[in-house]
Design a protein around this motif. Structure first.
Motif, PDB file in Angstrom:
ATOM      1  N   ALA A  70      22.829  49.141 -10.372  1.00  0.00           N
ATOM      2  CA  ALA A  70      21.806  49.141  -9.325  1.00  0.00           C
ATOM      3  C   ALA A  70      21.723  47.737  -8.756  1.00  0.00           C
ATOM      4  O   ALA A  70      21.584  46.764  -9.505  1.00  0.00           O
ATOM      5  CB  ALA A  70      20.454  49.576  -9.885  1.00  0.00           C
ATOM      6  N   VAL A  71      21.807  47.626  -7.440  1.00  0.00           N
ATOM      7  CA  VAL A  71      21.810  46.322  -6.786  1.00  0.00           C
ATOM      8  C   VAL A  71      20.660  46.247  -5.786  1.00  0.00           C
ATOM      9  O   VAL A  71      20.121  47.270  -5.348  1.00  0.00           O
ATOM     10  CB  VAL A  71      23.153  46.056  -6.071  1.00  0.00           C
ATOM     11  CG1 VAL A  71      24.302  46.080  -7.065  1.00  0.00           C
ATOM     12  CG2 VAL A  71      23.394  47.083  -4.953  1.00  0.00           C
ATOM     13  N   THR A  72      20.296  45.029  -5.422  1.00  0.00           N
ATOM     14  CA  THR A  72      19.246  44.814  -4.421  1.00  0.00           C
ATOM     15  C   THR A  72      19.699  43.731  -3.446  1.00  0.00           C
ATOM     16  O   THR A  72      20.732  43.089  -3.639  1.00  0.00           O
ATOM     17  CB  THR A  72      17.916  44.359  -5.058  1.00  0.00           C
ATOM     18  OG1 THR A  72      18.036  42.986  -5.459  1.00  0.00           O
ATOM     19  CG2 THR A  72      17.550  45.225  -6.255  1.00  0.00           C
ATOM     20  N   ASP A  73      18.878  43.509  -2.416  1.00  0.00           N
ATOM     21  CA  ASP A  73      19.158  42.429  -1.473  1.00  0.00           C
ATOM     22  C   ASP A  73      18.614  41.102  -1.974  1.00  0.00           C
ATOM     23  O   ASP A  73      18.620  40.100  -1.243  1.00  0.00           O
ATOM     24  CB  ASP A  73      18.594  42.756  -0.089  1.00  0.00           C
ATOM     25  CG  ASP A  73      17.067  42.809  -0.047  1.00  0.00           C
ATOM     26  OD1 ASP A  73      16.420  42.635  -1.105  1.00  0.00           O
ATOM     27  OD2 ASP A  73      16.514  43.047   1.049  1.00  0.00           O
ATOM     28  N   GLY A  74      18.158  41.077  -3.237  1.00  0.00           N
ATOM     29  CA  GLY A  74      17.631  39.858  -3.824  1.00  0.00           C
ATOM     30  C   GLY A  74      16.281  39.443  -3.291  1.00  0.00           C
ATOM     31  O   GLY A  74      15.762  38.397  -3.653  1.00  0.00           O
ATOM     32  N   GLU A  75      15.723  40.267  -2.374  1.00  0.00           N
ATOM     33  CA  GLU A  75      14.478  39.937  -1.673  1.00  0.00           C
ATOM     34  C   GLU A  75      14.660  38.687  -0.821  1.00  0.00           C
ATOM     35  O   GLU A  75      13.723  37.925  -0.579  1.00  0.00           O
ATOM     36  CB  GLU A  75      13.303  39.829  -2.651  1.00  0.00           C
ATOM     37  CG  GLU A  75      13.115  41.113  -3.457  1.00  0.00           C
ATOM     38  CD  GLU A  75      11.969  41.070  -4.463  1.00  0.00           C
ATOM     39  OE1 GLU A  75      11.231  40.060  -4.500  1.00  0.00           O
ATOM     40  OE2 GLU A  75      11.826  42.052  -5.213  1.00  0.00           O
ATOM     41  N   LEU A 142      24.136  51.933  -6.859  1.00  0.00           N
ATOM     42  CA  LEU A 142      22.867  52.396  -6.311  1.00  0.00           C
ATOM     43  C   LEU A 142      22.135  51.203  -5.702  1.00  0.00           C
ATOM     44  O   LEU A 142      22.038  50.156  -6.332  1.00  0.00           O
ATOM     45  CB  LEU A 142      22.024  53.011  -7.432  1.00  0.00           C
ATOM     46  CG  LEU A 142      20.609  53.459  -7.068  1.00  0.00           C
ATOM     47  CD1 LEU A 142      20.653  54.697  -6.192  1.00  0.00           C
ATOM     48  CD2 LEU A 142      19.792  53.735  -8.334  1.00  0.00           C
ATOM     49  N   VAL A 143      21.644  51.368  -4.493  1.00  0.00           N
ATOM     50  CA  VAL A 143      20.852  50.306  -3.866  1.00  0.00           C
ATOM     51  C   VAL A 143      19.380  50.587  -4.141  1.00  0.00           C
ATOM     52  O   VAL A 143      18.839  51.611  -3.733  1.00  0.00           O
ATOM     53  CB  VAL A 143      21.108  50.232  -2.351  1.00  0.00           C
ATOM     54  CG1 VAL A 143      20.197  49.164  -1.718  1.00  0.00           C
ATOM     55  CG2 VAL A 143      22.574  49.902  -2.077  1.00  0.00           C
TER      56      VAL A 143
END
Length: 384
Positions: A70-75, A142-143
């Motif tokens: 699971a990855v994110t835009d790092g905020e 997964l985003v």
């Protein structure tokens, strides 16, 4: 590092995964510089967005190369983990206050969100942010979209400095809860329609409540009746916001006690909020701070409903020192006395940069922490 068990566990194919992260990452120096230039009117919003875009694309590759499922835009487009989301809702303005949030030996920047009208979740900028991240992430990850919990917004609007404006549009707490829940519900559905299948509600309200219950802070003055009311309000607004969502959308929550420049805001175990937090909140999993004694013991996990997972935040994100693997593995098994190992996962205790200031560690140390989480999870569960 050898495996600690030969038991076969359920392979995690949806969030949370056996090794995971909360979501925020240290801002790279190029992004920090661009934000400073934008604040000083040296570059415009388009030029800032170009730096943000490139920083996010590079982060996604780093997350994927680290083996995260699971990855994110790092905020990376935010200044705050929570206020930027509030400011993106209709009927909300950014305001400056006389003082910031109080943390241990430190005070934050003095900003807040205040009502200017009735709330709406229409056209929230985070939806376009998500679309960009999804477009640039690989198909096999997964985003995850992180947003502050509805309860966090309720608490912000109930601050003494904001209460007059809040009551001008929502005369009663019930009215306010209904308005917040409806606005959030709209944003979450818009995220879903943009392709999002995992939303994480970041929530410090419970950490503040345990502090007041346990008397760990000198200003812990609210009586039990008021705390009981707040607990019910928090679980109610969170549940109303996530009710009747598509079945293939996973909603998890992250609970901590504050994370600002490696400092903390509150202390106390989960005992006093386990009911209703663990028994009534309708999320799929809890990412829980457990990196220090400030979070108490594992016994409150007995209250976690049997259909939910717990992600143990045993590896701190507040400093770069790597934990002793044996200590962490032993603590996982200790938690397994209250929640079966098959319903447990491992993560860092919080994000690495809940605000753009970031915690006090290097990017290399940040990625070493993630690698440690992965190795420990593999040792216990045999897969990610």
């Amino acid at each position: 590092m050898s495996e600690t068990t030969t038991k076969t566990f359920t392979k995690r194919t949806t969030s949370p995964f056996r090794y995971d992260v909360v979501g925020s990452f240290l801002r790279p120096s190029s992004l920090k510089r661009a934000r400073d230039q934008f604040a000083n009117h040296e570059i415009n919003a388009v030029e800032l967005k170009q730096v943000e875009d490139q920083s996010i694309i590079e982060l996604l590759r780093r997350e994927e190369n680290a083996g995260l499922h699971a990855v994110t835009d790092g905020e990376f487009r935010r200044s705050w983990w929570h206020l930027d989301f509030f400011w993106g809702l209709q009927g909300v303005e950014k305001v400056a206050l006389d003082s910031g949030y109080s943390f241990h030996d430190e005070e934050t920047r003095a900003e807040s969100a205040r009502l200017t009208g009735l709330l709406s979740g229409a056209n929230h900028p985070f939806v376009d942010h998500f679309k960009f991240t999804l477009k640039h992430a690989s198909d096999n990850v997964l985003v995850k979209q992180t947003i502050p919990a509805p309860a966090q917004f309720l608490a912000e609007l109930q601050r003494p400095e904001n209460l007059k404006a809040t009551q001008a549009y929502y005369p009663t707490d019930d009215d306010l809860i209904e308005g917040i829940a409806a606005a959030y519900h709209q944003v979450i559905l818009d995220l879903y329609n943009a392709g999002c299948r995992n939303v994480q509600l970041d929530d410090c309200t419970w950490g503040m409540l345990v502090s007041q219950h346990d008397g760990a802070r000198p200003d812990a003055s609210q009586d039990e009746e008021r705390l009981t009311i707040l607990k019910q309000q928090y679980v109610t607004v969170n549940n109303q916001a996530i009710a009747d969502l598509p079945a293939d959308l996973t909603v998890n929550t992250h609970i901590c006690r504050g994370n600002y420049h490696s400092t903390w805001a509150s202390a106390g175990g989960y005992d006093s909020v386990a009911d209703p937090l663990f028994s009534q909140e309708n999320v799929s999993a809890y990412f829980l701070e457990y990196d220090t004694e400030r979070a108490g013991g594992f016994e409150p996990l007995k209250k976690v409903s049997t259909d939910k997972l717990v992600v143990l935040g045993l590896v701190t994100s507040k400093d770069g020192k790597l934990e002793d693997p044996k200590v962490i593995i032993d603590r996982i098994h200790e938690a397994g006395k209250y929640v079966p190992l098959d319903r447990l996962c491992l993560s860092t205790q919080c994000g690495f940069a809940s605000t753009e200031e970031g915690n006090i560690l290097t990017e290399a140390q940040q990625w070493a922490k993630i690698e440690l989480v992965k190795k420990l999870a593999t040792a216990v569960w045999g897969e990610g």
